[in-house]
Design a protein around this motif. Sequence first.
Motif, short mmCIF file in Angstrom:
data_model
loop_
_atom_site.label_atom_id
_atom_site.label_comp_id
_atom_site.label_asym_id
_atom_site.label_seq_id
_atom_site.Cartn_x
_atom_site.Cartn_y
_atom_site.Cartn_z
N GLY A 24 -44.56 16.76 11.31
CA GLY A 24 -45.60 15.88 10.77
C GLY A 24 -45.02 15.06 9.65
O GLY A 24 -44.36 15.60 8.77
N TRP A 25 -45.24 13.77 9.72
CA TRP A 25 -44.71 12.86 8.69
C TRP A 25 -45.86 12.25 7.91
O TRP A 25 -46.86 11.83 8.49
CB TRP A 25 -43.91 11.73 9.33
N ASP A 26 -45.64 12.14 6.59
CA ASP A 26 -46.67 11.50 5.77
C ASP A 26 -46.08 11.19 4.40
O ASP A 26 -45.08 11.78 3.99
CB ASP A 26 -47.89 12.43 5.62
N ILE A 27 -46.75 10.28 3.69
CA ILE A 27 -46.41 10.07 2.28
C ILE A 27 -47.20 11.05 1.41
O ILE A 27 -46.90 11.23 0.24
CB ILE A 27 -46.70 8.61 1.82
N VAL B 290 -37.16 6.55 7.91
CA VAL B 290 -37.55 6.89 9.28
C VAL B 290 -36.35 7.41 10.06
O VAL B 290 -36.42 8.46 10.72
CB VAL B 290 -38.20 5.67 9.98
N SER B 291 -35.22 6.71 9.96
CA SER B 291 -34.11 7.19 10.79
C SER B 291 -33.53 8.49 10.25
O SER B 291 -33.10 9.36 11.03
CB SER B 291 -33.06 6.10 11.04
N ALA B 292 -33.57 8.68 8.91
CA ALA B 292 -33.13 9.98 8.36
C ALA B 292 -34.04 11.10 8.86
O ALA B 292 -33.59 12.21 9.17
CB ALA B 292 -33.13 9.93 6.83
N ALA B 293 -35.34 10.81 8.95
CA ALA B 293 -36.29 11.83 9.40
C ALA B 293 -36.08 12.17 10.88
O ALA B 293 -36.14 13.34 11.26
CB ALA B 293 -37.73 11.34 9.16
N VAL B 294 -35.81 11.15 11.68
CA VAL B 294 -35.52 11.43 13.10
C VAL B 294 -34.30 12.36 13.20
O VAL B 294 -34.32 13.35 13.94
CB VAL B 294 -35.27 10.11 13.89
N ASP B 295 -33.27 12.07 12.41
CA ASP B 295 -32.06 12.92 12.43
C ASP B 295 -32.41 14.36 12.05
O ASP B 295 -31.91 15.32 12.66
CB ASP B 295 -31.01 12.40 11.43
N GLU B 296 -33.28 14.50 11.05
CA GLU B 296 -33.65 15.84 10.59
C GLU B 296 -34.41 16.61 11.68
O GLU B 296 -34.19 17.81 11.88
CB GLU B 296 -34.50 15.72 9.32
N SER C 126 -40.61 0.83 13.81
CA SER C 126 -39.47 1.55 13.23
C SER C 126 -39.36 2.97 13.78
O SER C 126 -38.27 3.44 14.11
CB SER C 126 -39.59 1.63 11.71
N VAL C 127 -40.50 3.64 13.86
CA VAL C 127 -40.49 5.04 14.31
C VAL C 127 -40.05 5.12 15.77
O VAL C 127 -39.17 5.91 16.13
CB VAL C 127 -41.89 5.69 14.12
#
Length: 247
Positions: A34-37, A67-73, A117-118
Amino acid sequence: MAITDRVAVVTGAARGLGQEFAVALARLGHRVSGWDIGDLGETADRVAGVGGEFLPLKVDVTEPVQVSAAVDEVVERFGGLQIVVNNAGIYPPIPFEDTTIDDWRRIMRLNLEGPFSVTHAALPHLRAAGWGRVVNVVSAVVFLGPPELVAYTTSKAGLVGFTRALANAVGADGITVNALAPGLTSTDTAVKTTGADGGFERVRARQAIPHTESPADLVSTLEYLCDERSGFLTGQTINVDGGSAFR
Ligand SMILES: NC(=O)c1ccc[n+]([C@@H]2O[C@H](COP(=O)([O-])OP(=O)(O)OC[C@H]3O[C@@H](n4cnc5c(N)ncnc54)[C@H](O)[C@@H]3O)[C@@H](O)[C@H]2O)c1
């Protein structure tokens, strides 16, 4: 047999529809990030409550580097990524004459650039899997065009176009792209903004099914769009609004 251990990203998952969607996918057995600010603690607790695996990440979806760092994670943690639910969005009611260019850009940035982006960052992983589901959360406003939501309606109509064209771009790789269009739904934000001046009563009066829509009303359609057996359904906008927009 249904495969229910895919890896899913849900944006805007701290509350409202995104929280409901994250919990629903986890309940099915998918591993969910789950992604959020905002604070994802409540969503993490609810996912734990259904026995799901959850990776909460602080991500501003309007920032491509984050976004791309989160995809990698996500890929590092779960070994892949196959389902993307582009849910984060804003819907401030503003009369058209009062809408500034900054309002317009802020709305487009989150509601349109965010999903770009996502999806763009996630897509190589869906392609690598040879299977994927992208669900873009739009709105019944794309059929209704309420006057106080010109910028918002434009952003979500753009997302419908994105859904259709992207469906064509990735269909041969086993990836479907669909849009889910809720009607006015009783999340905290909707209650505070759109629903504040009797909006829920007005919307309910034009629905075929006269009850206030809740996030739970959308879950079965999300599950259907992400289902293994829904692989021939793509480029569509599914309107779940109690029968308001066709009237
Ligand atoms: N609630 C409704 O009536 C309704 C109706 C139709 C469509 N929708 C759409 O459904 C989606 C969710 O609506 P909701 O009512 O649950 O909203 P909400 O405000 O309850 O939740 C949105 C979440 O997105 C997060 N968010 C905001 N900016 C972000 C950013 N830059 N990066 C990452 N996360 C961010 C917020 O922190 C919040 O947790 C939106 O796209 C909205 O347009 C809502």
